[in-house]
Write an enzyme that holds these catalytic residues in place. Sequence first.
Site, PDB file in Angstrom:
ATOM      1  N   ASP A   1      25.503 -77.897  39.508  1.00  0.00           N
ATOM      2  CA  ASP A   1      24.813 -76.767  39.916  1.00  0.00           C
ATOM      3  C   ASP A   1      23.092 -76.735  39.590  1.00  0.00           C
ATOM      4  O   ASP A   1      22.243 -75.438  38.904  1.00  0.00           O
ATOM      5  CB  ASP A   1      25.545 -75.301  40.342  1.00  0.00           C
ATOM      6  CG  ASP A   1      26.540 -75.914  41.217  1.00  0.00           C
ATOM      7  OD1 ASP A   1      26.241 -76.406  42.698  1.00  0.00           O
ATOM      8  OD2 ASP A   1      27.236 -74.953  40.977  1.00  0.00           O
TER       9      ASP A   1
ATOM     10  N   HIS B   1      34.990 -77.315  36.014  1.00  0.00           N
ATOM     11  CA  HIS B   1      34.501 -74.845  35.385  1.00  0.00           C
ATOM     12  C   HIS B   1      35.950 -75.089  34.373  1.00  0.00           C
ATOM     13  O   HIS B   1      35.082 -74.283  32.942  1.00  0.00           O
ATOM     14  CB  HIS B   1      35.684 -74.162  35.949  1.00  0.00           C
ATOM     15  CG  HIS B   1      35.555 -74.002  37.401  1.00  0.00           C
ATOM     16  ND1 HIS B   1      35.846 -74.568  38.709  1.00  0.00           N
ATOM     17  CD2 HIS B   1      34.051 -73.420  37.777  1.00  0.00           C
ATOM     18  CE1 HIS B   1      35.350 -74.089  39.958  1.00  0.00           C
ATOM     19  NE2 HIS B   1      33.843 -73.018  39.056  1.00  0.00           N
TER      20      HIS B   1
ATOM     21  N   LEU C   1      33.375 -82.538  40.770  1.00  0.00           N
ATOM     22  CA  LEU C   1      34.216 -81.677  40.800  1.00  0.00           C
ATOM     23  C   LEU C   1      33.677 -80.133  41.953  1.00  0.00           C
ATOM     24  O   LEU C   1      32.426 -79.999  41.189  1.00  0.00           O
ATOM     25  CB  LEU C   1      35.258 -81.417  39.755  1.00  0.00           C
ATOM     26  CG  LEU C   1      35.932 -82.509  39.553  1.00  0.00           C
ATOM     27  CD1 LEU C   1      37.011 -82.059  38.185  1.00  0.00           C
ATOM     28  CD2 LEU C   1      36.493 -83.582  40.351  1.00  0.00           C
TER      29      LEU C   1
END
Lengths: 281, 281
Positions: free
Chosen positions: B151, B37, B185
Site C-alpha cells: 500500500d 503482515h 500478498l
Amino acid sequence: MKTETTIQGLSASLNPARASRKIIGFVPTMGNLHEGHLNLVREARKLCDVVVVSIFVNPIQFGPNEDFDNYPRTLEQDSHLLAEVGCDIVFAPSVEQMYGHQPRLTNISVAEITNDLCGLQRPGHFDGVAVVVTKLFNIVQPNYAFFGQKDYQQLAVIKQLVRDLNMPIDVIGVPITRAADGLALSSRNGYLSEQDRKTAPTIYKTLKLAEENLQKGQNLSDVLVQIRADLTAAGFEVDYVEARTPMLQKIDQFDQDVVLFVAAKLGKTRLIDNLQIKHSS
Amino acid sequence: MKTETTIQGLSASLNPARASRKIIGFVPTMGNLHEGHLNLVREARKLCDVVVVSIFVNPIQFGPNEDFDNYPRTLEQDSHLLAEVGCDIVFAPSVEQMYGHQPRLTNISVAEITNDLCGLQRPGHFDGVAVVVTKLFNIVQPNYAFFGQKDYQQLAVIKQLVRDLNMPIDVIGVPITRAADGLALSSRNGYLSEQDRKTAPTIYKTLKLAEENLQKGQNLSDVLVQIRADLTAAGFEVDYVEARTPMLQKIDQFDQDVVLFVAAKLGKTRLIDNLQIKHSS
C-alpha cells in the site's frame, strides 16, 4: 527558565522530565502576554511539575486581510513575565522551524462547531488552530494543556480534536481574566485608541445586563437583540451576538445553561467576549 | 501474548513498558493476517522491545459500495499467527471502542498525494486512514510504526502526516511480500476464484517485464500502455497503470527512480501492486 527555539532543543530540555515521568503542563500562546496568559501559567504551575509555554504567532490561522504581520511580538518582555510566574521552558520557534521548507499537505478540520461564530468571519482560522495545536502537542507531549475560556470556541474545538483523535492530553479551560472595568484581557486590546479603550468594557456590561434580564425571565431572543442594540449605540460594529449551549449547540430559550457570545469591532479592532450563565433548574 | 480490546486495557498493559522507557513498535492491521503482515511484525520484533499489533477493520476508510461488512474477520487465527512471530500485545478494539457514541467532528486530509491513484476511485479513503492511524498512534504511542510498501500510497500518506504534524514516531516501510508466483500478498486475494488466482500473478509479471523494457531504454509511456494492454488481454479490468517518483510526483520519462503502480479488477476483486525501479544515473 530556559528558552528553546528549536524542536530538537526543546526535546533535549524535556527529555530528563520525560524520563523521570514528571507531569508536563503546556500553555500555547502567540505571545504579547497579559494577565490572562499568566493566569494560564499559574494554573499549569499548580498542577504540573514542568511548565512549558510556547510563543508562536501562527501564520496559518490568520486570514489574508488579518493582522499577522502586525501582530505584536514582544519576546523579551514576555520572557520576563513568564520567569516571574514560574514557567520552566519557553518554546519560541520560528515559522521555518514549525513548518519547514517542504509544503505542508496535511489539514485538520473540525466540523459543525467551527461553522459559525468566529468561524463564519474567519474561514480556515480554526483549521489553522487545529493544525498548529496538534503540532505543538506532538512536539511538547504534555500531560495537561491550558487554554483560556475567552476564546471559548477555540477551546471547544481543541477539546473536540483531542477527544476525536484520542490525544493523550487533558485540556483545561481557564476562566476569562478581566480588567478592573470588565474588559476581557486580549493582546488586541493594545490596538485600541484611548477613546475606544474607554468604550470597550461596554461589551461585558451588556453581557452582565443580559444575564440579569435572563434571570428575571426576559426572553432569550429579546436579550440578544438588546445586546446588539446597546453595542451599536455605543459605537461598535457588531459582528455577532449569539447564544449557545456550553457544547456550542444552537439554543432558543434559556431553559438550560447558556453561553452568550459577542464579537464586535471598535475601529479596526475586533473584540470577542462571552459569558456563561447557569440555569437554576 | 496479551489481547486487549479496550483503550484503557491497552494503556494498562503498556504502562510498565512506558515507565521503563522501552522501545514500542506498532503494526496497525485490519486482521486476516498473511505473511506480509507477519513480516511487518518480524521487522518490529528486530527493532523494538515491545511489539503491539492492532486488528481493527476501520469502517471510515471503506466507501459505501466497498467490502466493509464482508471484510474477513479471523481474530482467533490471527492471534495464533501473531503469537508465533513474537507479538507481545494484540489490540483488537470494537468500532464503538474506537469511535464512541458521540459524533466525530474531526477530519484529517492529506492533499495532492491522495488525489490520484487509489484516491480517485476511493474518495475519502485516505482521510479515513489518516484519522484511524492518528487515533491508533495516540492510543499506542509507539516509537516505531511499520507499514507495508504494497500500500505504497498509504505509506506515503502516513509519512506525510507524521512529518506535517510532528508526530514523534518513526515510520518504517517494509518491502512487499509475494507468493512464489509473484502475486503480492493481500487479504483480498482470498476473494479470488481458483481461476482468477491463477491469472492474478500476471500483474507482477507485467511489472517485471516493464522494468526490463525500461532498463533496455523503452519509452516510459509506451511501457505503461503495454502493461495496460497485457492486463486487459489477461482478463483484468484495469483501474490505473501509472508511473510516479518515489514521492508520488508525476513523471514522464525514466530519468530518475520510478515507481510503477497498478490497480486492476479480476471479477469483483480489486488488486493493487507496485514496483520500485532504480535509475542507474
